[in-house]
Design a protein around this motif. Structure first.
Motif, PDB file in Angstrom:
ATOM      1  N   MET A   1       0.828  -1.207   0.000  1.00  0.00           N
ATOM      2  CA  MET A   1       0.000   0.000   0.000  1.00  0.00           C
ATOM      3  C   MET A   1       0.866   1.263   0.000  1.00  0.00           C
ATOM      4  N   GLU A   2       2.195   1.073  -0.135  1.00  0.00           N
ATOM      5  CA  GLU A   2       3.086   2.218   0.003  1.00  0.00           C
ATOM      6  C   GLU A   2       2.937   3.261  -1.094  1.00  0.00           C
ATOM      7  N   HIS A   3       2.479   2.907  -2.279  1.00  0.00           N
ATOM      8  CA  HIS A   3       2.322   3.884  -3.356  1.00  0.00           C
ATOM      9  C   HIS A   3       0.856   4.249  -3.611  1.00  0.00           C
ATOM     10  N   TYR A   4      -0.060   3.687  -2.850  1.00  0.00           N
ATOM     11  CA  TYR A   4      -1.481   3.902  -3.113  1.00  0.00           C
ATOM     12  C   TYR A   4      -1.856   5.384  -3.018  1.00  0.00           C
ATOM     13  N   GLY A   5      -1.444   6.053  -1.962  1.00  0.00           N
ATOM     14  CA  GLY A   5      -1.739   7.482  -1.806  1.00  0.00           C
ATOM     15  C   GLY A   5      -1.120   8.310  -2.919  1.00  0.00           C
ATOM     16  N   TYR A   6       0.085   7.937  -3.297  1.00  0.00           N
ATOM     17  CA  TYR A   6       0.760   8.643  -4.400  1.00  0.00           C
ATOM     18  C   TYR A   6      -0.045   8.510  -5.690  1.00  0.00           C
ATOM     19  N   PHE A   7      -0.473   7.303  -6.025  1.00  0.00           N
ATOM     20  CA  PHE A   7      -1.245   7.091  -7.242  1.00  0.00           C
ATOM     21  C   PHE A   7      -2.563   7.851  -7.215  1.00  0.00           C
ATOM     22  N   ARG A   8      -3.176   7.903  -6.049  1.00  0.00           N
ATOM     23  CA  ARG A   8      -4.486   8.567  -5.937  1.00  0.00           C
ATOM     24  C   ARG A   8      -4.393  10.072  -6.140  1.00  0.00           C
ATOM     25  N   GLN A   9      -3.196  10.640  -6.068  1.00  0.00           N
ATOM     26  CA  GLN A   9      -3.039  12.058  -6.400  1.00  0.00           C
ATOM     27  C   GLN A   9      -3.368  12.315  -7.876  1.00  0.00           C
ATOM     28  N   PHE A  10      -3.187  11.293  -8.690  1.00  0.00           N
ATOM     29  CA  PHE A  10      -3.369  11.424 -10.127  1.00  0.00           C
ATOM     30  C   PHE A  10      -4.718  10.889 -10.591  1.00  0.00           C
ATOM     31  N   HIS A  11      -5.157   9.794  -9.985  1.00  0.00           N
ATOM     32  CA  HIS A  11      -6.403   9.154 -10.395  1.00  0.00           C
ATOM     33  C   HIS A  11      -6.938   8.331  -9.227  1.00  0.00           C
ATOM     34  N   ASP A  12      -8.247   8.350  -9.058  1.00  0.00           N
ATOM     35  CA  ASP A  12      -8.894   7.632  -7.960  1.00  0.00           C
ATOM     36  C   ASP A  12      -8.947   6.131  -8.282  1.00  0.00           C
ATOM     37  N   ILE A  13      -7.783   5.507  -8.225  1.00  0.00           N
ATOM     38  CA  ILE A  13      -7.649   4.095  -8.581  1.00  0.00           C
ATOM     39  C   ILE A  13      -8.223   3.223  -7.460  1.00  0.00           C
ATOM     40  N   SER A  14      -8.946   2.175  -7.847  1.00  0.00           N
ATOM     41  CA  SER A  14      -9.531   1.270  -6.858  1.00  0.00           C
ATOM     42  C   SER A  14      -8.441   0.392  -6.247  1.00  0.00           C
ATOM     43  N   LEU A  15      -8.735  -0.183  -5.112  1.00  0.00           N
ATOM     44  CA  LEU A  15      -7.782  -1.107  -4.491  1.00  0.00           C
ATOM     45  C   LEU A  15      -7.525  -2.309  -5.390  1.00  0.00           C
ATOM     46  N   ALA A  16      -8.559  -2.772  -6.078  1.00  0.00           N
ATOM     47  CA  ALA A  16      -8.383  -3.925  -6.972  1.00  0.00           C
ATOM     48  C   ALA A  16      -7.404  -3.584  -8.092  1.00  0.00           C
ATOM     49  N   ASP A  17      -7.560  -2.404  -8.704  1.00  0.00           N
ATOM     50  CA  ASP A  17      -6.635  -2.005  -9.769  1.00  0.00           C
ATOM     51  C   ASP A  17      -5.246  -1.709  -9.215  1.00  0.00           C
ATOM     52  N   TYR A  18      -5.181  -1.159  -8.014  1.00  0.00           N
ATOM     53  CA  TYR A  18      -3.886  -0.926  -7.377  1.00  0.00           C
ATOM     54  C   TYR A  18      -3.139  -2.249  -7.211  1.00  0.00           C
ATOM     55  N   HIS A  19      -3.844  -3.256  -6.716  1.00  0.00           N
ATOM     56  CA  HIS A  19      -3.209  -4.560  -6.527  1.00  0.00           C
ATOM     57  C   HIS A  19      -2.869  -5.225  -7.864  1.00  0.00           C
ATOM     58  N   LEU A  20      -3.709  -5.017  -8.866  1.00  0.00           N
ATOM     59  CA  LEU A  20      -3.405  -5.521 -10.207  1.00  0.00           C
ATOM     60  C   LEU A  20      -2.054  -4.965 -10.670  1.00  0.00           C
ATOM     61  N   LEU A  21      -1.838  -3.690 -10.378  1.00  0.00           N
ATOM     62  CA  LEU A  21      -0.604  -3.030 -10.781  1.00  0.00           C
ATOM     63  C   LEU A  21       0.584  -3.446  -9.914  1.00  0.00           C
ATOM     64  N   THR A  22       0.386  -3.563  -8.624  1.00  0.00           N
ATOM     65  CA  THR A  22       1.528  -3.711  -7.716  1.00  0.00           C
ATOM     66  C   THR A  22       1.834  -5.134  -7.242  1.00  0.00           C
ATOM     67  N   ASP A  23       0.913  -6.049  -7.369  1.00  0.00           N
ATOM     68  CA  ASP A  23       1.143  -7.392  -6.816  1.00  0.00           C
ATOM     69  C   ASP A  23       2.295  -8.137  -7.477  1.00  0.00           C
ATOM     70  N   ASN A  24       2.617  -7.789  -8.697  1.00  0.00           N
ATOM     71  CA  ASN A  24       3.697  -8.490  -9.393  1.00  0.00           C
ATOM     72  C   ASN A  24       5.000  -7.697  -9.461  1.00  0.00           C
ATOM     73  N   LEU A  25       5.065  -6.606  -8.701  1.00  0.00           N
ATOM     74  CA  LEU A  25       6.299  -5.822  -8.681  1.00  0.00           C
ATOM     75  C   LEU A  25       7.413  -6.623  -8.016  1.00  0.00           C
ATOM     76  N   GLN A  26       8.612  -6.439  -8.526  1.00  0.00           N
ATOM     77  CA  GLN A  26       9.785  -7.106  -7.965  1.00  0.00           C
ATOM     78  C   GLN A  26      10.664  -6.061  -7.296  1.00  0.00           C
ATOM     79  N   SER A  27      11.175  -6.360  -6.119  1.00  0.00           N
ATOM     80  CA  SER A  27      12.050  -5.432  -5.409  1.00  0.00           C
ATOM     81  C   SER A  27      13.460  -5.503  -5.963  1.00  0.00           C
ATOM     82  N   ARG A  28      14.074  -4.338  -6.058  1.00  0.00           N
ATOM     83  CA  ARG A  28      15.466  -4.242  -6.496  1.00  0.00           C
ATOM     84  C   ARG A  28      16.190  -3.264  -5.590  1.00  0.00           C
TER      85      ARG A  28
END
Length: 188
Positions: A1-28
């Motif tokens: 959820m660390e980028h959720y607030g940041y994304f919402r500054q641009f668009h009111d993205i749902s939690l489902a779409d947020y997770h669609l975007l972030t669940d497959n992120l890889q840490s580097r």
């Protein structure tokens, strides 16, 4: 959820779409001084900054020309290299130890096709980036060096303590000696 607030500054993205975007992120992780992208290399991954500071710059005539800084919670990319999968014309380097999450270009394209909300989020983020670039061009042409310095300090005061001043001076189009005078005389 660390980028959720940041994304919402641009668009009111749902939690489902947020997770669609972030669940497959890889840490580097990157060490200070690591080049993420160099001229001639294609940026294959989009980075979401968790911590650290990165700098986009080009080198010409034995000078470093700073284009931009990135730091949490923003995106980090050589935009035209990533977007068009074309060789970069400049560098993207870590100025500090850095933690990021990354998303490969092909995977982002699938997400943009899959979710209108994710597509709208990225369109609005790109619109903000374009508006910021126009503002920077106006600032470089219409503001005094002190006005540029004050505007930078208002927007990104933390960078004064994290980034070598010669790079901030380059970014602002200010001679390093004049930047040093401003830093010592202008208080916030």
């Amino acid at each position: 959820m660390e980028h959720y607030g940041y994304f919402r500054q641009f668009h009111d993205i749902s939690l489902a779409d947020y997770h669609l975007l972030t669940d497959n992120l890889q840490s580097r992780s990157f060490k200070k001084g690591t080049a993420i992208v160099v001229p001639g290399q294609v940026q294959r991954d989009l980075y979401f900054v968790k911590s650290g500071v990165q700098m986009a710059y080009l080198e010409a005539d034995d000078k470093t020309y700073v284009i931009d800084f990135s730091y949490a919670p923003a995106l980090c990319a050589i935009a035209e290299s990533f977007s068009f999968q074309a060789p970069s014309k400049y560098f993207l380097t870590c100025l500090t130890d850095t933690e990021m999450a990354c998303l490969p270009h092909a995977q982002l394209q699938q997400l943009l096709d899959q979710s209108r909300s994710v597509e709208r989020l990225f369109r609005r983020m790109i619109e903000r980036m374009l508006a910021d670039m126009v503002d920077m061009h106006i600032n470089l042409r219409a503001m005094t060096i002190e006005e540029r310095y004050r505007a930078f300090c208002s927007k990104s005061p933390e960078l004064l303590h994290l980034v070598p001043h010669k790079y901030i001076a380059s970014y602002l189009g200010i001679d390093p000696t004049n930047f040093s005078k401003l830093f010592n005389q202008v208080r916030f």
